[in-house]
Design an enzyme around this catalytic site. Structure first.
Site, short mmCIF file in Angstrom:
data_model
loop_
_atom_site.label_atom_id
_atom_site.label_comp_id
_atom_site.label_asym_id
_atom_site.label_seq_id
_atom_site.Cartn_x
_atom_site.Cartn_y
_atom_site.Cartn_z
N HIS A 60 5.30 0.26 -1.84
CA HIS A 60 6.23 0.33 -0.70
C HIS A 60 7.38 -0.63 -0.98
CE1 HIS A 60 6.71 -0.65 3.92
NE2 HIS A 60 7.76 -0.02 3.43
N MET A 89 10.54 -2.47 -0.09
CA MET A 89 11.42 -2.93 1.00
C MET A 89 12.53 -3.74 0.34
SD MET A 89 8.30 -3.87 3.58
CE MET A 89 7.12 -3.84 2.23
N ASP A 98 1.97 2.00 8.88
CA ASP A 98 1.90 0.69 8.22
C ASP A 98 2.36 -0.38 9.20
OD1 ASP A 98 2.03 -1.46 6.50
OD2 ASP A 98 3.51 -0.57 5.15
N HIS A 145 -2.26 -0.43 -1.42
CA HIS A 145 -0.87 -0.49 -0.96
C HIS A 145 -0.23 -1.82 -1.41
CE1 HIS A 145 2.35 0.69 1.90
NE2 HIS A 145 2.43 -0.60 2.20
N ASP A 149 3.17 -4.16 -1.18
CA ASP A 149 4.39 -4.41 -0.41
C ASP A 149 5.38 -5.26 -1.22
OD1 ASP A 149 3.98 -3.12 2.14
OD2 ASP A 149 2.30 -4.51 2.38
N SER A 175 -3.50 -3.20 2.16
CA SER A 175 -2.30 -3.84 1.62
C SER A 175 -2.66 -5.18 1.01
CB SER A 175 -1.27 -4.06 2.74
OG SER A 175 -0.30 -4.99 2.28
N MET A 214 6.94 3.14 9.87
CA MET A 214 6.58 1.74 10.08
C MET A 214 6.18 1.54 11.54
SD MET A 214 6.77 0.22 7.19
CE MET A 214 6.35 -1.39 7.86
C1 DX5 Z 1 4.84 -5.01 6.61
C2 DX5 Z 1 4.10 -4.44 5.40
C3 DX5 Z 1 2.70 -4.06 5.71
C4 DX5 Z 1 1.80 -5.19 6.01
C5 DX5 Z 1 0.71 -4.71 6.91
O1 DX5 Z 1 6.14 -5.25 6.26
O2 DX5 Z 1 4.77 -3.30 4.94
O3 DX5 Z 1 2.14 -3.28 4.67
O4 DX5 Z 1 1.26 -5.79 4.88
O5 DX5 Z 1 -0.03 -5.81 7.30
P1 DX5 Z 1 -0.93 -5.81 8.60
O6 DX5 Z 1 -1.95 -4.73 8.42
O7 DX5 Z 1 -1.52 -7.19 8.59
O8 DX5 Z 1 -0.02 -5.57 9.77
ZN ZN Z 2 3.77 -1.65 3.47
#
Ligand code: DX5
Ligand code: ZN
Length: 228
Positions: A68, A70, A175, A35, A37, A10, A139
């Site tokens: 992804h 959100m 994730d 990935h 975010d 990510s 998640m």
């Molecule tokens: C959380 C994101 C993740 C995040 C993961 O809201 O969707 O993709 O970047 O980060 P780590 O691997 O540091 O938990």
């Molecule tokens: Zn994500």
């Protein structure tokens, strides 16, 4: 075990001042997917990036660009992310009132469709859209920030999702808090696609971190499929 293990770093945890170089480094370091975010400060309590950055990632790599979203509402933005070069667009089931319609809109743009579930959202939410999706994202933290602790309480849901998906060509992605310790746990529960921010970009040698994640996850997947 059928689908190969995929590691998806990510970029949330990368140095955005060196975005193209960071993406190229993890791609050359063995990551199959990148990935991205996207957060809106409304569906989640954090703001990140938009289609322009997705286009920059697209220009930096030929790897799968896994976006992804959100964001809520989501429908009005799908076309822009598809146009920016996303290969996969994942929407949250909690962020759209008409999940079936939203997923169809993603596929109509020629993009693979994913549906994401927050930790408290039941597996059954996706039961009636399995013919519409290429990926289900469970998640393993509450979305919004990198660097949070992996929630083991999601594992029974992964098992349910894996059973529900069965032989369909649908990836099961996890994730949040994924590292060499938690990836095998998620893999044993059924995950085949592993997003990792801190565990990859926080490592001194990213290629080693990716290899370690893949090794740990694949080993757990093999062991589990032998047992069952
Ligand atoms: C959380 C994101 C993740 C995040 C993961 O809201 O969707 O993709 O970047 O980060 P780590 O691997 O540091 O938990
Ligand atoms: Zn994500």
């Amino acid at each position: 075990m059928t689908a190969p293990t995929v590691i998806a770093p990510s970029i949330l945890a990368c140095d955005f001042g060196r975005l193209a170089a960071e993406v190229a480094e993890v791609a050359e370091g063995g990551a199959e997917w990148i990935h991205v975010d996207v957060m809106d400060g409304h569906f989640v309590p954090n703001l990140t990036i938009g289609p322009a950055v997705v286009a920059a990632v697209r220009a930096a790599t030929d790897r799968v660009v896994d976006v992804h979203l959100m964001i809520e509402p989501v429908d009005a933005y799908i076309e822009a992310f598809a146009g920016a070069g996303a290969d996969v667009i994942t929407v949250h089931a909690e962020a759209t009132r008409h999940l079936d319609r939203t997923l169809a809109a993603v596929r109509d743009l020629g993009v693979q469709a994913g549906v994401a579930l927050n930790p408290a959202t039941p597996a059954a939410t996706v039961r009636h859209v399995l013919d519409r999706v290429d990926l289900v994202l469970a998640m393993t933290v509450n979305p919004g920030f990198g660097g949070q602790r992996y929630l083991e309480s999601v594992e029974p849901k992964l098992v349910e999702l894996a059973e529900m998906v069965g032989d369909r060509p649908i990836r099961l992605e996890v994730d949040g808090g994924i590292d060499a310790t938690t990836a095998p746990r998620a893999a044993a529960a059924g995950a085949d696609t592993f997003v990792a921010g801190s565990a990859v970009f926080g490592a001194n040698v990213r290629s080693s971190a990716i290899a370690e994640l893949r090794g740990a996850a694949t080993q757990a997947r093999l062991t589990t499929s032998v047992e069952t």
